[in-house]
Scaffold this active site. Structure first.
Site, short mmCIF file in Angstrom:
data_model
loop_
_atom_site.label_atom_id
_atom_site.label_comp_id
_atom_site.label_asym_id
_atom_site.label_seq_id
_atom_site.Cartn_x
_atom_site.Cartn_y
_atom_site.Cartn_z
N ASP A 105 0.52 -4.88 10.92
CA ASP A 105 0.35 -4.33 9.57
C ASP A 105 -1.14 -4.18 9.32
O ASP A 105 -1.86 -5.17 9.21
CB ASP A 105 0.98 -5.27 8.55
CG ASP A 105 0.96 -4.72 7.13
OD1 ASP A 105 0.23 -3.75 6.88
OD2 ASP A 105 1.68 -5.27 6.27
N TYR A 197 -3.56 6.59 -4.52
CA TYR A 197 -3.59 7.19 -3.20
C TYR A 197 -4.83 8.07 -3.04
O TYR A 197 -5.54 8.01 -2.03
CB TYR A 197 -2.32 8.02 -3.00
CG TYR A 197 -2.20 8.70 -1.66
CD1 TYR A 197 -1.73 8.02 -0.54
CD2 TYR A 197 -2.56 10.04 -1.50
CE1 TYR A 197 -1.62 8.64 0.69
CE2 TYR A 197 -2.45 10.67 -0.28
CZ TYR A 197 -1.97 9.98 0.81
OH TYR A 197 -1.88 10.60 2.02
N ALA A 199 -7.63 7.88 -4.73
CA ALA A 199 -8.84 7.05 -4.73
C ALA A 199 -9.07 6.45 -3.35
O ALA A 199 -10.21 6.40 -2.86
CB ALA A 199 -8.70 5.94 -5.77
#
Length: 310
Positions: A105, A197, A199
């Site tokens: 991740d 998103y 930004a």
């Protein structure tokens, strides 16, 4: 001092305009000749090591296939191990001599260190880092009740790329490698319901522009700015039910990936895909109000209030 600034505000734009009139034509000719030369002499990635984050679907998946067709060795990173296995199998069939899958991740810094270390330990080097992993959460800002619900957007889309680059840079520098950063048209277009998103993607563009200056010729950096690409994320009902995209022609993830790999091998600094989306830069610079109106069309026929995120 105020007088100096007032004087410069008048003189500097005039001098800049005159300079561009003389400088722009030879500069554009130089860029054209450079593009032609680099197109005929692209980098051969056969046998080179390419690490791709977000490789389990969408653009990342097709990037794996395109690099595989060119004979690159692949390190594929994503959270879904089962999907990574499927992508790895197809990549081998398409021509990749060796594929390593690393479930991870990117929003977790310790995972970023692990997947870079595993790739380098396994292959012995790293040539291309393709920073592609991203998530999207849609909401009108006025409907957000907990800002913390959107921390993951920044953690994945921006910090995940930053941490990956941080751990990869020492290895990329050894081989004069490359970073391919997958940003988004949302990084400069005011797309409604994409505030977090957008930004994150704007921060990503600025971050790699600075790194390009800092690294010089040591590490090549290609900043990719995709427009509407038909990935699983875009085609899912949760997205299409919120955003009106019918008036914007999109592009397949496969075609986009082909252009990205070709651009990276040419050593381009920027790639906007599809190419005609570059005209939106002109709108933003010359008539930003018109761009605002264009982006507002994304809400026409759709509810202006998204579901609460908490």
């Amino acid at each position: 001092m105020d007088f100096i600034h007032q004087l410069l505000s008048i003189i500097f734009p005039l001098l800049t305009t005159l300079l561009l009139l003389f400088f722009l034509p030879p500069y554009l000719l130089f860029k054209l000749l450079s593009y032609i030369f680099r197109s005929f002499c692209p980098e051969n990635v056969a046998g080179k090591v390419v690490l791709i984050t977000g490789a389990s679907s969408g653009i990342g998946e097709h990037l794996a296939y395109e690099y595989a067709r060119k004979g690159a060795r692949l390190a594929l990173v994503a959270r879904r191990e089962d999907r990574l296995g499927e992508v790895a199998d197809k990549s081998r069939r398409l021509g990749s001599p060796d594929v390593l899958i690393i479930p991870a991740d990117v929003s977790k810094p310790e995972h970023c260190k692990v997947f870079i270390d595993k790739a380098v330990d396994y292959f012995g080097c790293l040539d291309h880092l393709v920073s592609n992993a991203a998530v999207v959460q849609l909401s009108m800002f006025q409907d957000v009740t907990q800002i913390s619900d959107f921390h993951r957007v920044m953690s994945t889309n921006f910090w995940g790329s930053v941490h990956g680059a941080h751990f990869a840079v020492p290895h990329l520098r050894k081989n004069k490698g490359k970073i391919i950063a997958i940003a988004s048209i949302a990084g400069f277009m005011p797309l409604p319901k994409h505030c977090f998103y957008s930004a994150a993607k704007a921060a990503l563009i600025s971050f790699y522009e600075v790194l390009r200056v800092e690294f010089g010729s040591e590490i090549g950096i290609t900043i990719v700015i995709p427009g509407l690409i038909y990935t699983d994320m875009v085609l899912q009902h949760a997205y299409s039910s919120e955003i009106q995209t019918g008036f914007l022609p999109g592009q397949s993830a496969e075609r986009c990936a082909k252009s990205i790999v070709a651009s990276a091998c040419r050593g381009d600094t920027y790639l906007t895909q599809p190419a005609w989306y570059r005209t939106f830069w002109m709108f933003k610079m010359l008539c930003p109000e018109l761009l605002d109106s264009i982006c507002l069309l994304l809400l026409i026929g759709k509810p202006r209030s998204a579901k609460k995120t908490s």
